[in-house]
Design a protein around this motif. Structure first.
Motif, PDB file in Angstrom:
ATOM      1  N   MET A   1     145.763  72.636 -10.550  1.00 42.60           N
ATOM      2  CA  MET A   1     145.124  73.083  -9.329  1.00 42.60           C
ATOM      3  C   MET A   1     144.074  72.035  -8.965  1.00 42.60           C
ATOM      4  SD  MET A   1     144.792  75.742  -7.158  1.00 42.60           S
ATOM      5  CE  MET A   1     145.048  77.320  -7.844  1.00 42.60           C
ATOM      6  N   TYR A   2     144.369  71.278  -7.929  1.00 41.01           N
ATOM      7  CA  TYR A   2     143.447  70.216  -7.526  1.00 41.01           C
ATOM      8  C   TYR A   2     142.814  70.459  -6.160  1.00 41.01           C
ATOM      9  CZ  TYR A   2     145.613  67.815 -11.394  1.00 41.01           C
ATOM     10  OH  TYR A   2     146.080  67.488 -12.632  1.00 41.01           O
ATOM     11  N   SER A   3     143.336  71.413  -5.393  1.00 36.47           N
ATOM     12  CA  SER A   3     142.806  71.635  -4.052  1.00 36.47           C
ATOM     13  C   SER A   3     141.418  72.269  -4.102  1.00 36.47           C
ATOM     14  CB  SER A   3     143.757  72.520  -3.249  1.00 36.47           C
ATOM     15  OG  SER A   3     143.914  73.770  -3.866  1.00 36.47           O
ATOM     16  N   ASP A  13     141.419  91.601 -16.115  1.00 37.60           N
ATOM     17  CA  ASP A  13     140.754  91.521 -17.419  1.00 37.60           C
ATOM     18  C   ASP A  13     141.637  92.162 -18.488  1.00 37.60           C
ATOM     19  OD1 ASP A  13     138.086  90.330 -16.847  1.00 37.60           O
ATOM     20  OD2 ASP A  13     137.948  92.025 -15.476  1.00 37.60           O
ATOM     21  N   GLY A  14     141.296  91.893 -19.755  1.00 34.29           N
ATOM     22  CA  GLY A  14     142.022  92.486 -20.871  1.00 34.29           C
ATOM     23  C   GLY A  14     143.299  91.752 -21.220  1.00 34.29           C
ATOM     24  N   GLN A  15     143.402  90.496 -20.823  1.00 34.25           N
ATOM     25  CA  GLN A  15     144.595  89.694 -21.087  1.00 34.25           C
ATOM     26  C   GLN A  15     144.345  88.771 -22.283  1.00 34.25           C
ATOM     27  OE1 GLN A  15     147.335  90.607 -19.185  1.00 34.25           O
ATOM     28  NE2 GLN A  15     145.770  92.114 -18.656  1.00 34.25           N
ATOM     29  N   ASN A  16     145.172  87.751 -22.455  1.00 35.71           N
ATOM     30  CA  ASN A  16     145.017  86.812 -23.570  1.00 35.71           C
ATOM     31  C   ASN A  16     143.635  86.185 -23.574  1.00 35.71           C
ATOM     32  OD1 ASN A  16     147.619  87.234 -24.450  1.00 35.71           O
ATOM     33  ND2 ASN A  16     148.450  85.525 -23.290  1.00 35.71           N
ATOM     34  N   TRP A  17     143.093  85.966 -24.726  1.00 39.99           N
ATOM     35  CA  TRP A  17     141.769  85.397 -24.922  1.00 39.99           C
ATOM     36  C   TRP A  17     141.710  83.964 -24.409  1.00 39.99           C
ATOM     37  CZ3 TRP A  17     137.053  86.980 -26.577  1.00 39.99           C
ATOM     38  CH2 TRP A  17     136.141  86.004 -26.907  1.00 39.99           C
ATOM     39  N   VAL A  18     140.717  83.675 -23.532  1.00 43.34           N
ATOM     40  CA  VAL A  18     140.521  82.307 -23.046  1.00 43.34           C
ATOM     41  C   VAL A  18     139.094  81.835 -23.256  1.00 43.34           C
ATOM     42  CG1 VAL A  18     142.368  82.353 -21.349  1.00 43.34           C
ATOM     43  CG2 VAL A  18     140.099  83.098 -20.668  1.00 43.34           C
ATOM     44  N   GLY A  19     138.185  82.720 -23.693  1.00 41.55           N
ATOM     45  CA  GLY A  19     136.795  82.340 -23.930  1.00 41.55           C
ATOM     46  C   GLY A  19     135.975  82.368 -22.658  1.00 41.55           C
ATOM     47  N   GLU A  27     143.188  84.967 -13.240  1.00 42.58           N
ATOM     48  CA  GLU A  27     143.233  85.169 -11.792  1.00 42.58           C
ATOM     49  C   GLU A  27     144.600  84.783 -11.256  1.00 42.58           C
ATOM     50  OE1 GLU A  27     139.264  85.167 -13.089  1.00 42.58           O
ATOM     51  OE2 GLU A  27     140.659  83.528 -13.298  1.00 42.58           O
ATOM     52  N   PHE A  28     145.049  85.556 -10.264  1.00 47.23           N
ATOM     53  CA  PHE A  28     146.338  85.288  -9.623  1.00 47.23           C
ATOM     54  C   PHE A  28     146.093  84.395  -8.409  1.00 47.23           C
ATOM     55  CE2 PHE A  28     150.163  86.374  -7.127  1.00 47.23           C
ATOM     56  CZ  PHE A  28     151.105  86.058  -8.091  1.00 47.23           C
ATOM     57  N   ALA A  43     139.117  77.857 -16.384  1.00 47.32           N
ATOM     58  CA  ALA A  43     139.484  76.681 -15.595  1.00 47.32           C
ATOM     59  C   ALA A  43     138.910  76.738 -14.177  1.00 47.32           C
ATOM     60  CB  ALA A  43     141.003  76.555 -15.538  1.00 47.32           C
ATOM     61  N   ILE A  44     138.157  77.790 -13.873  1.00 51.21           N
ATOM     62  CA  ILE A  44     137.593  77.976 -12.538  1.00 51.21           C
ATOM     63  C   ILE A  44     136.086  77.808 -12.606  1.00 51.21           C
ATOM     64  CG2 ILE A  44     137.364  79.592 -10.623  1.00 51.21           C
ATOM     65  CD1 ILE A  44     139.970  80.913 -11.725  1.00 51.21           C
ATOM     66  N   SER A  45     135.530  76.962 -11.748  1.00 51.20           N
ATOM     67  CA  SER A  45     134.096  76.664 -11.835  1.00 51.20           C
ATOM     68  C   SER A  45     133.212  77.683 -11.128  1.00 51.20           C
ATOM     69  CB  SER A  45     133.809  75.264 -11.284  1.00 51.20           C
ATOM     70  OG  SER A  45     134.201  75.193  -9.937  1.00 51.20           O
ATOM     71  N   SER A  46     133.748  78.430 -10.175  1.00 54.38           N
ATOM     72  CA  SER A  46     132.926  79.407  -9.458  1.00 54.38           C
ATOM     73  C   SER A  46     133.021  80.787 -10.123  1.00 54.38           C
ATOM     74  CB  SER A  46     133.328  79.479  -7.986  1.00 54.38           C
ATOM     75  OG  SER A  46     134.688  79.790  -7.874  1.00 54.38           O
TER      76      SER A  46
END
Length: 55
Positions: A1-3, A13-19, A27-28, A43-46
């Motif tokens: 995702m570069y845009s 929420d409640g999905q695989n652990w990502v920290g 997020e979809f 992976a999302i800064s906001s």
């Protein structure tokens, strides 16, 4: 995702652990290549709290 900006439809929420501040949140979204899918919250800064919950 570069845009920038990117568009996210909803969060789940409640999905695989990502920290990070929301350790089990994904997020979809639609990727730069037009494909729909899930992106891990770290992976999302906001802040993603304002997103609606996915049904």
């Amino acid at each position: 995702m570069y845009s920038n900006p990117s568009y996210f439809f909803c969060k789940m929420d409640g999905q695989n652990w990502v920290g990070g501040p929301h350790p089990t949140r994904w997020e979809f979204t639609v990727a730069d290549n037009g494909q729909y899918g899930w992106m891990k919250d770290t992976a999302i800064s906001s802040e993603t709290n304002p997103l609606p919950d996915c049904v």
